[in-house]
Design a protein around this motif. Structure first.
Motif, short mmCIF file in Angstrom:
data_model
loop_
_atom_site.label_atom_id
_atom_site.label_comp_id
_atom_site.label_asym_id
_atom_site.label_seq_id
_atom_site.Cartn_x
_atom_site.Cartn_y
_atom_site.Cartn_z
N ASP A 230 0.82 -1.21 0.00
CA ASP A 230 0.00 0.00 0.00
C ASP A 230 0.86 1.26 0.00
OD1 ASP A 230 -2.23 -1.59 0.02
OD2 ASP A 230 -2.57 -1.44 2.18
N VAL A 231 1.99 1.22 0.72
CA VAL A 231 2.90 2.37 0.70
C VAL A 231 3.40 2.62 -0.71
CG1 VAL A 231 5.15 3.22 1.45
CG2 VAL A 231 3.58 2.21 3.12
N LEU A 232 3.85 1.54 -1.38
CA LEU A 232 4.42 1.70 -2.72
C LEU A 232 3.35 2.07 -3.75
CD1 LEU A 232 6.98 -1.25 -2.78
CD2 LEU A 232 7.38 1.16 -2.29
N ASP A 233 2.10 1.71 -3.48
CA ASP A 233 1.01 2.10 -4.37
C ASP A 233 0.50 3.51 -4.10
OD1 ASP A 233 0.94 -0.16 -5.90
OD2 ASP A 233 -0.60 -1.18 -4.71
N GLY A 242 15.20 7.95 0.28
CA GLY A 242 15.88 7.78 -0.99
C GLY A 242 15.40 8.75 -2.05
N PHE A 243 15.91 8.55 -3.24
CA PHE A 243 15.61 9.45 -4.35
C PHE A 243 14.75 8.72 -5.38
CE2 PHE A 243 19.82 10.29 -2.63
CZ PHE A 243 19.70 11.63 -2.28
N PRO A 244 13.67 9.34 -5.84
CA PRO A 244 12.88 8.72 -6.91
C PRO A 244 13.65 8.78 -8.22
CG PRO A 244 11.98 10.87 -6.32
CD PRO A 244 13.08 10.60 -5.37
N VAL A 245 14.08 7.62 -8.73
CA VAL A 245 14.90 7.58 -9.94
C VAL A 245 14.12 7.10 -11.15
CG1 VAL A 245 17.05 7.27 -8.67
CG2 VAL A 245 15.72 5.26 -9.32
N ALA A 246 12.94 6.59 -10.92
CA ALA A 246 12.07 6.15 -12.01
C ALA A 246 10.66 6.11 -11.45
CB ALA A 246 12.50 4.78 -12.55
N ASP A 247 9.72 5.81 -12.30
CA ASP A 247 8.34 5.76 -11.86
C ASP A 247 8.16 4.66 -10.81
OD1 ASP A 247 5.66 6.21 -11.64
OD2 ASP A 247 5.12 5.02 -13.40
N GLY A 248 7.94 5.08 -9.55
CA GLY A 248 7.72 4.12 -8.49
C GLY A 248 8.97 3.43 -7.97
#
Length: 827
Positions: A230-233, A242-248
């Motif tokens: 649920d967190v990742l969704d 961390g750093f968002p490096v791509a979608d999701g």
């Protein structure tokens, strides 16, 4: 307004994750669950927090401290005995003198606390309960309200027949201080089961405030995995590090993902992780900090705890891997499997659906686990093997472990004893050698630091000086991810079995000698150690005879420390040498594959018309030979070549070889009036036999050769120099020697054998043997034209099978037959 976090729960349904950490400290996307609660409170303006603690309270206090790092002020109220939800809050009554909010420390939520507080004030209630709607209310307390939001009824954990609503108690309360007066002291009391019903019966106003936000009670492993999904969704508003490096996809600081690896979002990779080539991180994969993922690993919906290691080609589905776990090559974990902290899972093991493995357990290589392993039957593992202390660098063999192992070894020696310590050029060995020196000094042992030196140089220094022992640290030749810490006795040989057991016993009991400051050991750096070794080595052969032969050689030093000594020795014998990898270099050494190096040397021998080629292993002990036709000799061919060339030098002497050596060794030795001494399969056993009276030559079956006249231990340089002396003396080419060798046919098999069945299997093999048997190591059955041999592997639950026959087909048939018999005995 103050907030109270109830953080005293054990989380028994969440075991094995909570076997040694409190439930609020279980990580959700790499942060303790309670940290998400604190962050949520701060967002809604709560800066003063009281934490009620009980189970493993120090873990919570140590992590959060006074709360300043999270921008809040935190104090703690400790329960000496369980007091229930209400009793724990009453325990903090001294600091609760105004309206306050109560929230559970083991719930992941983003419900609107500000709105619940506003509802409380609007209704002028004594207590307001935050409510959420769920699909399955059976495990929760149902709260029934009227149209105005006033609570009418409570049902704690109803049956389906009692499910009258899907609105449940979220464990978030807004309370007036007067509520504390309704809580009886000195016994367990719950809000929903006792306090709120009493307030309701007394006509006190209790309000309900329904929230549409996210709420999940992390009470089971299924809920734990679901919360990560649920967190990742994005269904719950929490911070993801961390750093968002791509979608999701979030990548932590200092992490490295191989270009050939695949990360399929949504996924989180924590700080300082390493993901190897060919690995796949499938959807809903979460890696904690400092996780190592090997080559070709395949993960899907997996949560991996901090500091864990997942070995090559492992396949995990829907599993939870605890902090510091070590999963070896080709491990498989199925849906719902959960491993507690510090578990070791051996190669090719299978952990089935829903299996729970409690902390610090060891799963044997090749095991199939279909039922949970209880935590009470804890199984500790020993880092000691027959070759020393062996394991993954900085995973199994850490600096902390190296210090304790060295202290155990030093404890078996006298105070003020003198021990040599050496290493190869790798960073792993450099790091661990320093830890070894610290451990020895701590036990009052002085250290002669040989710095970068091969094992033969180390052995020579120990055996020819006043040193009482030695320790050498280096990466394993055939597995650069592993390190080996080896111990030597006063003769420079590997530590005998009895002495090794004393060290292991001291280690297991933590029975270390710690000396006073004035007795702490010293560190000495001797001059000329390598020169002394080279001079002694040259004295073992006829230098002038070798010079007259004018050998042309191709020698690959494997970027090991032998390259520091051997070029000068070969120069003195007048050999024309094409040197390959003639320097100590860790990156090249790590990439060295013995078979590939030998193939390169073979091509160079043919191209340069050299008399011979050789590959000396990175540790200086192993030797691979190439004849003048460019043929790479296997280890058995090389052994037979030495015995054949030694000829009458062996008359009246002995040759020591492992019990699995081919019968041709005995025939060649007997032809010149020599005998064969069979030894156990271990390296230490061969070295021990080589030190015995009357042994002129010894070898194992893995490229290790011993020249006892120089040093009773494996030495690739000494073996190469001996070969040149023998070829010059016999005036023969190496190819001619190989062409004349008798042909041998051997085959091998492996049979998975649980530890508890090994003794019974060996007993049955001895009892059922139809002919003569040899019981040197395992059970060897002699046949007219060969033999069969079964030896339990001391490093794993496996029985190794060897067989010799007149043809390759017959040898393979015998090996399969014996392996089949062992499988039937195992059952």
């Amino acid at each position: 307004m103050k907030a109270v976090i109830m953080a005293g729960g054990e989380g028994s349904r969440l075991r094995p994750l909570t076997s040694n950490v409190p439930k609020p400290m279980v990580p959700i996307v790499n942060r303790p669950l309670m940290e998400h609660v604190v962050t949520h409170l701060r967002r809604h303006g709560f800066s003063e927090i009281v934490v009620t603690v009980a189970y493993l309270a120090n873990a919570i206090r140590t992590y959060f401290g006074d709360g300043s790092e999270l921008g809040v002020r935190m104090v703690y109220a400790t329960e000496e005995a369980p007091l229930g939800t209400a009793g724990s809050v009453r325990n903090a009554r001294d600091v609760l003198d105004e309206t306050f909010v109560v929230i559970s420390g083991d719930v992941l939520t983003d419900i609107d606390l500000t709105a619940i507080v506003a509802r409380h004030r609007e209704r002028e209630a004594m207590a307001t309960i935050g409510l959420v709607r769920v699909e399955d209310p059976l495990e929760f307390g149902i709260v029934i309200c009227d149209e105005d939001g006033r609570v009418e009824r409570f049902l704690e954990k109803p049956t389906w027949g009692e499910v009258f609503s899907d609105t449940i108690n979220s464990g978030v309360f807004v309370l007036e201080p007067e509520v504390l007066e309704w809580i009886p002291p000195d016994r367990p009391v719950d809000f929903s089961g006792e306090v709120f019903p009493r307030l309701l019966d007394a006509g006190r106003p209790i309000a309900g405030a329904v929230s549409a936000g996210y709420w999940e009670d992390i009470g089971t492993l299924e809920a734990y995995v679901r919360a990560h999904r649920d967190v990742l969704d994005g269904r719950v508003d929490v911070d993801i590090g961390g750093f968002p490096v791509a979608d999701g996809v979030w990548l932590g600081r200092g992490s490295q993902i191989d270009p050939d690896a695949l990360v399929e979002g949504p996924a989180v990779v924590g700080d300082n992780c390493r993901v190897g080539p060919g690995a796949r991180l499938g959807g809903y994969t979460v890696l904690g900090a400092n996780v190592r993922i090997g080559r070709d690993v395949d993960l899907e919906r997996v949560v991996v705890g901090e500091g864990a290691y997942v070995g090559e080609a492992a396949r995990l589905r829907g599993a939870v891997i605890g902090r510091g776990c070590d999963l070896r090559r080709q491990v498989r974990c199925e849906e719902g499997a959960a491993l507690g902290e510090g578990c070791l899972v051996g190669e090719d093991a299978f952990i089935g659906t829903g299996v729970k493995v409690y902390p610090q357990k060891t799963i044997e290589a090749g095991a199939t686990i279909t039922s949970s392993i209880v935590w009470e039957s804890r199984g500790a593992r020993s880092p000691f093997t027959r070759d020393g202390v062996v394991g993954m660098a900085n995973v199994d063999v850490t600096p902390e472990l190296a210090v304790r192992v060295a202290m155990a070894y030093g404890t078996t020696l006298d105070v003020d004893a003198l021990v040599a310590v050496s290493r190869d050029s790798s960073r792993s060995a450099r790091m661990l050698k320093r830890a070894v020196i610290a451990g020895l000094n701590s036990a009052g042992v002085n250290v002669v630091d040989l710095e970068v030196a091969s094992i033969p140089v180390t052995r020579y220094q120990v055996g020819r000086t006043a040193l009482v022992g030695g320790v050498t640290v280096r990466i394993a030749e055939r597995d650069p991810q592993r390190v080996v810490i080896r111990f030597l006795d006063a003769d420079g040989a590997d530590l005998p079995e009895t002495a090794r057991r004393r060290v292991e016993r001291s280690f297991n009991r933590e029975d270390y000698r710690r000396v006073l400051p004035g007795e702490i050991g010293d560190i000495l750096v001797p001059p000329g150690a390598r020169g002394q070794y080279a001079a002694a080595l040259e004295a073992t052969v006829d230098l002038e005879r070798i010079r007259r032969r004018r050998f042309r050689l191709v020698v690959d030093y494997s970027c090991g420390s032998t390259s520091i000594v051997m070029p000068n020795v070969l120069g003195k014998v007048g050999a024309e040498v094409l040197a390959v990898n003639p320097y100590a270099s860790t990156p090249r050494m790590l990439a060295a594959e013995p078979a590939a190096l030998a193939a390169d040397v073979a091509r160079l021998v043919e191209a340069s018309s050299a008399d011979a080629g050789a590959v000396i292993g990175v540790d200086g002990e192993r030797l691979t030979l190439v004849d003048d036709r460019g043929r790479v000799l296997d280890d058995v061919e090389a052994l037979l070549a030495y015995v054949s060339l030694l000829g009458d030098r062996l008359t009246g002497q002995q040759v020591a070889v492992p019990v699995a050596a081919p019968t041709a060794v005995r025939r060649l030795a007997n032809d010149v009036g020599a005998a064969v001494r069979e030894t156990r399969m271990s390296t230490a056993a061969v070295s021990e036999a080589a030190a015995g009276a009357g042994v002129a030559f010894a070898a194992d079956l893995a490229g290790g050769f011993v020249v006892p006249a120089f040093l009773p231990a494996f030495d690739g340089a000494a073996a190469l120099l001996l070969l040149l002396d023998l070829l010059a003396e016999r005036d023969r080419s190496l190819s001619a020697v190989v062409d004349a060798l008798p042909r041998t046919h051997r085959a091998t098999e492996s049979v998975a054998t649980p530890w508890e069945r090994t003794g019974a299997v060996m007993r049955e093999l001895v009892a059922g043997a139809p002919g003569d048997t040899v019981l040197v190591d395992g059970v060897k059955l002699l046949i007219d034209d060969g033999w069969t041999l079964a030896v339990p592997d001391p490093t794993g639950p496996v029985t190794r099978v060897w067989a010799e026959g007149p043809t390759a087909t017959e040898a393979q048939r015998r090996a399969r037959e014996l392996a089949g018999r062992i499988r039937r005995l195992v059952g």
